[in-house]
Design a protein around this motif. Structure first.
Motif, PDB file in Angstrom:
ATOM      1  N   GLN A 132       7.689  16.973  -9.690  1.00 12.52           N
ATOM      2  CA  GLN A 132       7.961  18.384  -9.426  1.00 12.52           C
ATOM      3  C   GLN A 132       6.637  19.053  -9.104  1.00 12.52           C
ATOM      4  O   GLN A 132       5.668  18.933  -9.857  1.00 12.52           O
ATOM      5  CB  GLN A 132       8.608  19.058 -10.627  1.00 12.52           C
ATOM      6  N   ILE A 133       6.579  19.754  -7.986  1.00  8.92           N
ATOM      7  CA  ILE A 133       5.360  20.431  -7.540  1.00  8.92           C
ATOM      8  C   ILE A 133       5.649  21.925  -7.449  1.00  8.92           C
ATOM      9  O   ILE A 133       6.721  22.310  -6.989  1.00  8.92           O
ATOM     10  CB  ILE A 133       4.859  19.831  -6.207  1.00  8.92           C
ATOM     11  N   LYS A 134       4.724  22.739  -7.959  1.00  6.65           N
ATOM     12  CA  LYS A 134       4.910  24.195  -7.965  1.00  6.65           C
ATOM     13  C   LYS A 134       3.696  24.867  -7.347  1.00  6.65           C
ATOM     14  O   LYS A 134       2.562  24.472  -7.601  1.00  6.65           O
ATOM     15  CB  LYS A 134       5.059  24.716  -9.390  1.00  6.65           C
ATOM     16  N   LEU A 135       3.951  25.883  -6.582  1.00  6.98           N
ATOM     17  CA  LEU A 135       2.908  26.730  -6.003  1.00  6.98           C
ATOM     18  C   LEU A 135       2.960  28.062  -6.725  1.00  6.98           C
ATOM     19  O   LEU A 135       3.991  28.743  -6.723  1.00  6.98           O
ATOM     20  CB  LEU A 135       3.165  26.908  -4.506  1.00  6.98           C
ATOM     21  N   LYS A 144      -4.054  -2.432 -17.887  1.00  9.05           N
ATOM     22  CA  LYS A 144      -5.209  -3.213 -18.333  1.00  9.05           C
ATOM     23  C   LYS A 144      -5.207  -4.633 -17.771  1.00  9.05           C
ATOM     24  O   LYS A 144      -6.238  -5.284 -17.714  1.00  9.05           O
ATOM     25  CB  LYS A 144      -5.259  -3.255 -19.854  1.00  9.05           C
ATOM     26  N   ASP A 145      -4.044  -5.128 -17.328  1.00  7.99           N
ATOM     27  CA  ASP A 145      -3.966  -6.494 -16.797  1.00  7.99           C
ATOM     28  C   ASP A 145      -4.219  -6.533 -15.281  1.00  7.99           C
ATOM     29  O   ASP A 145      -3.802  -7.460 -14.602  1.00  7.99           O
ATOM     30  CB  ASP A 145      -2.608  -7.115 -17.128  1.00  7.99           C
ATOM     31  N   ASN A 146      -4.906  -5.514 -14.744  1.00  8.20           N
ATOM     32  CA  ASN A 146      -5.263  -5.407 -13.318  1.00  8.20           C
ATOM     33  C   ASN A 146      -4.063  -5.177 -12.410  1.00  8.20           C
ATOM     34  O   ASN A 146      -4.143  -5.428 -11.223  1.00  8.20           O
ATOM     35  CB  ASN A 146      -6.050  -6.628 -12.840  1.00  8.20           C
ATOM     36  N   THR A 147      -2.942  -4.726 -12.944  1.00  6.65           N
ATOM     37  CA  THR A 147      -1.797  -4.362 -12.124  1.00  6.65           C
ATOM     38  C   THR A 147      -1.880  -2.870 -11.820  1.00  6.65           C
ATOM     39  O   THR A 147      -2.072  -2.061 -12.721  1.00  6.65           O
ATOM     40  CB  THR A 147      -0.472  -4.673 -12.837  1.00  6.65           C
ATOM     41  N   THR A 148      -1.749  -2.524 -10.549  1.00 11.12           N
ATOM     42  CA  THR A 148      -1.801  -1.126 -10.122  1.00 11.12           C
ATOM     43  C   THR A 148      -0.443  -0.730  -9.564  1.00 11.12           C
ATOM     44  O   THR A 148       0.097  -1.408  -8.703  1.00 11.12           O
ATOM     45  CB  THR A 148      -2.885  -0.931  -9.046  1.00 11.12           C
ATOM     46  N   PHE A 149       0.102   0.367 -10.077  1.00 16.29           N
ATOM     47  CA  PHE A 149       1.380   0.895  -9.612  1.00 16.29           C
ATOM     48  C   PHE A 149       1.114   2.142  -8.780  1.00 16.29           C
ATOM     49  O   PHE A 149       0.347   3.009  -9.186  1.00 16.29           O
ATOM     50  CB  PHE A 149       2.286   1.243 -10.793  1.00 16.29           C
ATOM     51  N   THR A 150       1.755   2.234  -7.613  1.00 18.77           N
ATOM     52  CA  THR A 150       1.594   3.390  -6.736  1.00 18.77           C
ATOM     53  C   THR A 150       2.965   3.914  -6.342  1.00 18.77           C
ATOM     54  O   THR A 150       3.802   3.153  -5.851  1.00 18.77           O
ATOM     55  CB  THR A 150       0.794   3.013  -5.472  1.00 18.77           C
ATOM     56  N   TRP A 151       3.171   5.210  -6.570  1.00 16.57           N
ATOM     57  CA  TRP A 151       4.411   5.879  -6.186  1.00 16.57           C
ATOM     58  C   TRP A 151       4.056   6.948  -5.155  1.00 16.57           C
ATOM     59  O   TRP A 151       3.117   7.719  -5.358  1.00 16.57           O
ATOM     60  CB  TRP A 151       5.070   6.543  -7.385  1.00 16.57           C
ATOM     61  N   THR A 152       4.809   7.014  -4.072  1.00 17.14           N
ATOM     62  CA  THR A 152       4.581   8.012  -3.040  1.00 17.14           C
ATOM     63  C   THR A 152       5.817   8.891  -2.913  1.00 17.14           C
ATOM     64  O   THR A 152       6.934   8.385  -2.820  1.00 17.14           O
ATOM     65  CB  THR A 152       4.275   7.340  -1.685  1.00 17.14           C
ATOM     66  N   CYS A 153       5.589  10.195  -2.928  1.00 19.34           N
ATOM     67  CA  CYS A 153       6.660  11.180  -2.766  1.00 19.34           C
ATOM     68  C   CYS A 153       6.356  11.984  -1.513  1.00 19.34           C
ATOM     69  O   CYS A 153       5.381  12.740  -1.477  1.00 19.34           O
ATOM     70  CB  CYS A 153       6.719  12.112  -3.968  1.00 19.34           C
ATOM     71  N   LYS A 154       7.177  11.814  -0.486  1.00 14.83           N
ATOM     72  CA  LYS A 154       6.983  12.562   0.750  1.00 14.83           C
ATOM     73  C   LYS A 154       7.635  13.926   0.613  1.00 14.83           C
ATOM     74  O   LYS A 154       8.738  14.046   0.131  1.00 14.83           O
ATOM     75  CB  LYS A 154       7.573  11.806   1.934  1.00 14.83           C
ATOM     76  N   CYS A 155       6.909  14.937   1.088  1.00 16.69           N
ATOM     77  CA  CYS A 155       7.427  16.302   1.056  1.00 16.69           C
ATOM     78  C   CYS A 155       7.661  16.792   2.477  1.00 16.69           C
ATOM     79  O   CYS A 155       8.767  17.163   2.831  1.00 16.69           O
ATOM     80  CB  CYS A 155       6.454  17.217   0.315  1.00 16.69           C
ATOM     81  N   CYS A 156       6.600  16.825   3.292  1.00 14.11           N
ATOM     82  CA  CYS A 156       6.677  17.224   4.707  1.00 14.11           C
ATOM     83  C   CYS A 156       7.404  18.552   4.889  1.00 14.11           C
ATOM     84  O   CYS A 156       8.308  18.667   5.719  1.00 14.11           O
ATOM     85  CB  CYS A 156       7.323  16.125   5.546  1.00 14.11           C
ATOM     86  N   SER A 196       8.838  25.877  -5.641  1.00 14.18           N
ATOM     87  CA  SER A 196       8.922  24.678  -6.451  1.00 14.18           C
ATOM     88  C   SER A 196       9.873  23.680  -5.803  1.00 14.18           C
ATOM     89  O   SER A 196      10.944  24.062  -5.336  1.00 14.18           O
ATOM     90  CB  SER A 196       9.421  25.037  -7.856  1.00 14.18           C
ATOM     91  N   TYR A 197       9.434  22.431  -5.762  1.00 18.29           N
ATOM     92  CA  TYR A 197      10.276  21.360  -5.234  1.00 18.29           C
ATOM     93  C   TYR A 197      10.243  20.173  -6.185  1.00 18.29           C
ATOM     94  O   TYR A 197       9.208  19.880  -6.788  1.00 18.29           O
ATOM     95  CB  TYR A 197       9.771  20.865  -3.871  1.00 18.29           C
ATOM     96  N   ILE A 198      11.382  19.500  -6.291  1.00 17.12           N
ATOM     97  CA  ILE A 198      11.430  18.214  -6.980  1.00 17.12           C
ATOM     98  C   ILE A 198      11.504  17.153  -5.893  1.00 17.12           C
ATOM     99  O   ILE A 198      12.440  17.136  -5.092  1.00 17.12           O
ATOM    100  CB  ILE A 198      12.630  18.116  -7.938  1.00 17.12           C
ATOM    101  N   LEU A 199      10.479  16.308  -5.858  1.00 18.73           N
ATOM    102  CA  LEU A 199      10.367  15.285  -4.822  1.00 18.73           C
ATOM    103  C   LEU A 199      10.725  13.922  -5.393  1.00 18.73           C
ATOM    104  O   LEU A 199      10.098  13.479  -6.366  1.00 18.73           O
ATOM    105  CB  LEU A 199       8.929  15.240  -4.289  1.00 18.73           C
ATOM    106  N   PRO A 200      11.708  13.241  -4.847  1.00 18.85           N
ATOM    107  CA  PRO A 200      12.012  11.889  -5.323  1.00 18.85           C
ATOM    108  C   PRO A 200      10.948  10.904  -4.814  1.00 18.85           C
ATOM    109  O   PRO A 200      10.299  11.146  -3.793  1.00 18.85           O
ATOM    110  CB  PRO A 200      13.374  11.583  -4.693  1.00 18.85           C
TER     111      PRO A 200
END
Length: 170
Positions: free
Chosen positions: A69-72, A97-109, A121-125
């Motif tokens: 959720q992003i708010k201005l 800690k086991d060198n695993t990196t998780f990345t989540w991307t939420c497009k708004c556009c 305010s928007y909730i971005l999946p």
């Protein structure tokens, strides 16, 4: 507790920037964070075509992120005017800690804070999810010096190269 890195990407179109306050809530399978302010100075703001990175430390582990959720929020709460902002995307990264990196991307556009409706305010999946595990290499670039038949040689990744030829006097 977990650490997260948040990248906010502002659109690259005219007037896409803003100097307003931006708050974020991370929502995951194990709960949600409190509302967090992504601090920028009023003069810097979120510039057009720029990526701003924020490191959040000691946040409860939220599991796999599902939404953001992003708010201005205007700097001056007494003013009805809000500088519109074009948010391209939000990227959240968490390293284990086991060198695993998780990345989540939420497009708004889309624009936040436009005069039409003042959507602040928007909730971005989460639109994309990636997990990478980095494998540590065992010193593959070690140099060993050995002598064989009085000629010096160097071993580099199992290949042997002569360092110098034996000088013969005339």
């Amino acid at each position: 507790m977990a650490d997260y890195t948040i990248d906010i990407v502002t659109g690259d179109m005219p007037y896409a920037d803003t100097c307003e306050q931006v708050h974020i809530v991370l929502i995951g399978t194990k709960g949600q964070s409190e509302e967090l302010e992504l601090r920028k100075s009023y003069h810097d703001g979120f510039a057009q075509g720029q990526t701003d990175s924020f490191r959040l430390q000691d946040i409860p582990d939220l599991g796999k992120l599902t939404q953001v959720q992003i708010k201005l929020i205007p700097f001056d709460l007494n003013t009805p005017y809000v500088k519109a902002w074009y948010l391209n995307l939000v990227r959240v990264t968490h390293a284990e800690k086991d060198n695993t990196t998780f990345t989540w991307t939420c497009k708004c556009c889309r624009w936040l804070g436009t005069e039409e409706g003042q959507q602040l305010s928007y909730i971005l999946p989460v639109s994309t999810y990636r997990a990478n595990r980095q494998h540590r290499r065992l010193s593959s670039k070690t140099i060993n010096i050995a002598t064989k038949d009085k000629n010096k040689q160097i071993s580099y990744n199992r290949h042997i190269f002569p360092l110098a030829a034996k000088h013969k006097e005339m």
